[in-house]
Design an enzyme around this catalytic site. Sequence first.
Site, mmCIF file in Angstrom:
data_model
loop_
_atom_site.group_PDB
_atom_site.id
_atom_site.type_symbol
_atom_site.label_atom_id
_atom_site.label_comp_id
_atom_site.label_asym_id
_atom_site.label_seq_id
_atom_site.Cartn_x
_atom_site.Cartn_y
_atom_site.Cartn_z
ATOM 1 N N HIS A 60 -6.798 -5.019 10.489
ATOM 2 C CA HIS A 60 -6.581 -4.508 9.667
ATOM 3 C C HIS A 60 -5.321 -5.638 9.042
ATOM 4 O O HIS A 60 -4.706 -5.679 9.371
ATOM 5 C CB HIS A 60 -6.981 -2.645 8.811
ATOM 6 C CG HIS A 60 -5.375 -2.352 9.419
ATOM 7 N ND1 HIS A 60 -5.437 -0.709 9.407
ATOM 8 C CD2 HIS A 60 -3.969 -2.074 9.416
ATOM 9 C CE1 HIS A 60 -4.471 -0.123 9.504
ATOM 10 N NE2 HIS A 60 -3.563 -1.757 9.651
ATOM 11 N N GLU A 88 -9.457 -2.054 5.779
ATOM 12 C CA GLU A 88 -9.872 -1.536 6.911
ATOM 13 C C GLU A 88 -11.035 -2.927 6.974
ATOM 14 O O GLU A 88 -11.742 -3.095 6.428
ATOM 15 C CB GLU A 88 -10.849 0.035 7.348
ATOM 16 C CG GLU A 88 -8.864 0.455 7.534
ATOM 17 C CD GLU A 88 -8.458 1.077 8.201
ATOM 18 O OE1 GLU A 88 -8.331 0.297 8.806
ATOM 19 O OE2 GLU A 88 -7.459 1.655 8.528
ATOM 20 N N ASN A 101 -6.978 -2.790 14.244
ATOM 21 C CA ASN A 101 -8.661 -3.062 14.410
ATOM 22 C C ASN A 101 -8.811 -4.060 13.269
ATOM 23 O O ASN A 101 -9.782 -4.538 13.107
ATOM 24 C CB ASN A 101 -9.177 -1.921 14.041
ATOM 25 C CG ASN A 101 -8.559 -0.757 12.526
ATOM 26 O OD1 ASN A 101 -7.649 -2.361 12.221
ATOM 27 N ND2 ASN A 101 -9.076 -0.783 11.799
ATOM 28 N N ASP A 103 0.658 -1.319 -0.047
ATOM 29 C CA ASP A 103 0.125 -0.101 0.069
ATOM 30 C C ASP A 103 0.922 1.089 -0.114
ATOM 31 O O ASP A 103 2.152 1.060 0.050
ATOM 32 C CB ASP A 103 -1.017 0.001 1.228
ATOM 33 C CG ASP A 103 -0.335 -0.561 2.648
ATOM 34 O OD1 ASP A 103 1.130 -0.557 2.548
ATOM 35 O OD2 ASP A 103 -0.978 -0.553 3.217
HETATM 36 P P1 PGA Z 1 3.018 -0.997 12.675
HETATM 37 O O1 PGA Z 1 1.304 -0.926 11.229
HETATM 38 O O2 PGA Z 1 3.454 -2.160 11.935
HETATM 39 O O3 PGA Z 1 3.679 0.068 12.651
HETATM 40 O O4 PGA Z 1 2.558 -0.845 13.921
HETATM 41 C C1 PGA Z 1 0.640 -2.248 11.826
HETATM 42 C C2 PGA Z 1 -0.671 -2.109 10.444
HETATM 43 O O5 PGA Z 1 -1.212 -1.008 10.137
HETATM 44 O O6 PGA Z 1 -0.762 -2.964 9.454
#
Ligand code: PGA
Length: 247
Positions: free
Chosen positions: A139, A144, A137, A68
């Site tokens: 995702h 999301e 959450n 992404d």
């Molecule tokens: P993070 O993010 O590795 O910074 O915790 C993970 C994500 O949001 O997929």
Amino acid sequence: MSLRIKIAKDYAEMSKLAADLIIDLLNKKPTAVLGLATGSTPLGLYEELVRRHRAGHDFSQVTTFNLDEYYNLDHEHPASYHHYMHEHLFQYLNIPSDHTNIPDGATSDPAEECRSYEAKIAAAGGIDLQILGIGINGHIGFNEPGTPFGSTTSLVNLAPATIEANSRFFERKDDVPQQALSMGIRSIMNCRGIILLANGESKANAIAAAVEGPVTEELPASVLQLHPDCTLILDRKAAAKLTHSRC
Ligand code: PGA
């Protein structure tokens, strides 16, 4: 359930285990196509891959696709995933730059960019091994809660929890883009292998729900229960709310 779960004693061991799986694949298939993620979670993995390269591993035949990128953010912006990948990985490895792919979040035609990103993945023969993090959450990528399982690469809206979590990379919360281009759930499920990494207690609820809860679009990572070759590598804190003992 086909999920494999490895519990590492700490973040460093989690990162090493993931690097081992990637290097095993590349030893068997030097031309492998890797799916890459950003965020804090894979930083240790990327440091480990840089170490393996310095110790002699050749990445010159590898192709990569990132999950992404923020929409409407210059590639040079310090919080862009183009910048992150250069800073933390690509500048140190010998992957030819035309083998590295990241959605172009600065595009004027996001629909066309998403179509062409899916076409590039297909033209490369699909992704052999996709690295994922997980949001608090649940995702995966920027998919999301509520994202249809049939989704492919598209322009998506970030959830408030994601904007909050990612505001640490921006000067002000208002600077966090509200949208991103993200590979979809189906794009991820099409990958032949998946490794999901999670560390820290903030991820424990999402991990327990993804592994032991129902498969539901409300918890995007739960879809991985349906994947035939998915490994979760967790540190003890992220694994703390799993109710069954696992190794
Ligand atoms: P993070 O993010 O590795 O910074 O915790 C993970 C994500 O949001 O997929």
